[in-house]
Motif scaffolding. Sequence first.
Motif, mmCIF file in Angstrom:
data_model
loop_
_atom_site.group_PDB
_atom_site.id
_atom_site.type_symbol
_atom_site.label_atom_id
_atom_site.label_comp_id
_atom_site.label_asym_id
_atom_site.label_seq_id
_atom_site.Cartn_x
_atom_site.Cartn_y
_atom_site.Cartn_z
ATOM 1 N N ILE A 9 -68.689 75.760 -80.406
ATOM 2 C CA ILE A 9 -69.436 75.836 -79.145
ATOM 3 C C ILE A 9 -68.439 75.754 -77.998
ATOM 4 O O ILE A 9 -67.279 75.408 -78.202
ATOM 5 N N ARG A 10 -68.892 76.062 -76.790
ATOM 6 C CA ARG A 10 -67.994 76.013 -75.640
ATOM 7 C C ARG A 10 -67.588 74.570 -75.378
ATOM 8 O O ARG A 10 -68.285 73.630 -75.717
ATOM 9 N N PHE A 11 -66.450 74.412 -74.743
ATOM 10 C CA PHE A 11 -65.897 73.093 -74.468
ATOM 11 C C PHE A 11 -66.747 72.346 -73.456
ATOM 12 O O PHE A 11 -67.194 72.910 -72.465
ATOM 13 N N ASP A 12 -66.988 71.084 -73.711
ATOM 14 C CA ASP A 12 -67.697 70.194 -72.804
ATOM 15 C C ASP A 12 -66.902 68.894 -72.771
ATOM 16 O O ASP A 12 -66.726 68.246 -73.810
ATOM 17 N N LEU A 13 -66.407 68.517 -71.609
ATOM 18 C CA LEU A 13 -65.515 67.364 -71.482
ATOM 19 C C LEU A 13 -66.158 66.071 -71.971
ATOM 20 O O LEU A 13 -65.529 65.285 -72.678
ATOM 21 N N GLU A 14 -67.416 65.826 -71.612
ATOM 22 C CA GLU A 14 -68.073 64.581 -72.024
ATOM 23 C C GLU A 14 -68.241 64.521 -73.540
ATOM 24 O O GLU A 14 -68.024 63.476 -74.158
ATOM 25 N N ALA A 16 -66.343 66.096 -75.682
ATOM 26 C CA ALA A 16 -64.977 65.958 -76.210
ATOM 27 C C ALA A 16 -64.528 64.501 -76.180
ATOM 28 O O ALA A 16 -63.888 64.020 -77.119
ATOM 29 N N LYS A 17 -64.879 63.785 -75.111
ATOM 30 C CA LYS A 17 -64.537 62.363 -75.024
ATOM 31 C C LYS A 17 -65.216 61.585 -76.145
ATOM 32 O O LYS A 17 -64.605 60.715 -76.776
ATOM 33 N N VAL A 24 -69.206 60.628 -81.793
ATOM 34 C CA VAL A 24 -69.935 61.798 -82.259
ATOM 35 C C VAL A 24 -69.039 62.547 -83.233
ATOM 36 O O VAL A 24 -67.822 62.614 -83.037
ATOM 37 N N LYS A 25 -69.644 63.102 -84.267
ATOM 38 C CA LYS A 25 -68.864 63.868 -85.234
ATOM 39 C C LYS A 25 -68.566 65.256 -84.658
ATOM 40 O O LYS A 25 -69.437 65.897 -84.084
ATOM 41 N N GLY A 26 -67.361 65.701 -84.819
ATOM 42 C CA GLY A 26 -66.957 67.015 -84.342
ATOM 43 C C GLY A 26 -65.445 67.080 -84.276
ATOM 44 O O GLY A 26 -64.749 66.120 -84.621
ATOM 45 N N ARG A 27 -64.943 68.209 -83.861
ATOM 46 C CA ARG A 27 -63.494 68.365 -83.693
ATOM 47 C C ARG A 27 -63.232 69.316 -82.535
ATOM 48 O O ARG A 27 -64.043 70.178 -82.223
#
Length: 186
Positions: A9-14, A16-17, A24-27
């Motif tokens: 998905i597109r980058f979202d700063l919050e 990503a933090k 939150v699970k993700g990379r």
Amino acid sequence: MTRTTYKKIRFDLELAKKITNKEVKGRIVTRDGRKIRIICTDRKDKSDVIAQYSVIALVTEKDGHECEYEYLNTGRFSAVIEETDLDLHIEVPTYYRDYSNFVPQKWQPCLVRENEDEIWLLQVSKGKRCGDGVLFYCPDGSPNVWRHCLPLSKATQRLIGTKKSYEELIKELDAESTATTKNEQQ
């Protein structure tokens, strides 16, 4: 054997933090799939140009070494070039969705509730907004307005009859995924 699959998905700063803090699970990855480690998101500098680049990250190159790069808060590598292979993206588990702007379509089955302290019910959308809610068909055929609604899916169906939030469901799914992965490794 269950493996978590990811979608980009597109980058979202919050978000990503939260991923960086393991909330939150993700990379976080580059457009071309290289791994990212975010060092900071609040870089300060006297220069107006450099101040725009407040995200500092380490990018794992193909040979395994890491290079330091500066990014805009939007995840873009360059303020001038529209798209590069170094632009940041986020990969989230396929069961994670951002439903903050969800608007159900007519005849779509959805989970609904008026407030966070109520249980989730299953109803069918009329596909029309009404004030700050959406119209749904009640079991007796009459219309009803609900403030909170989620689309029915394999993941969200687990909320029916509970008071859990969507965020609690995601944490539960992440914990199950982690436990499954650990069991597979043993």
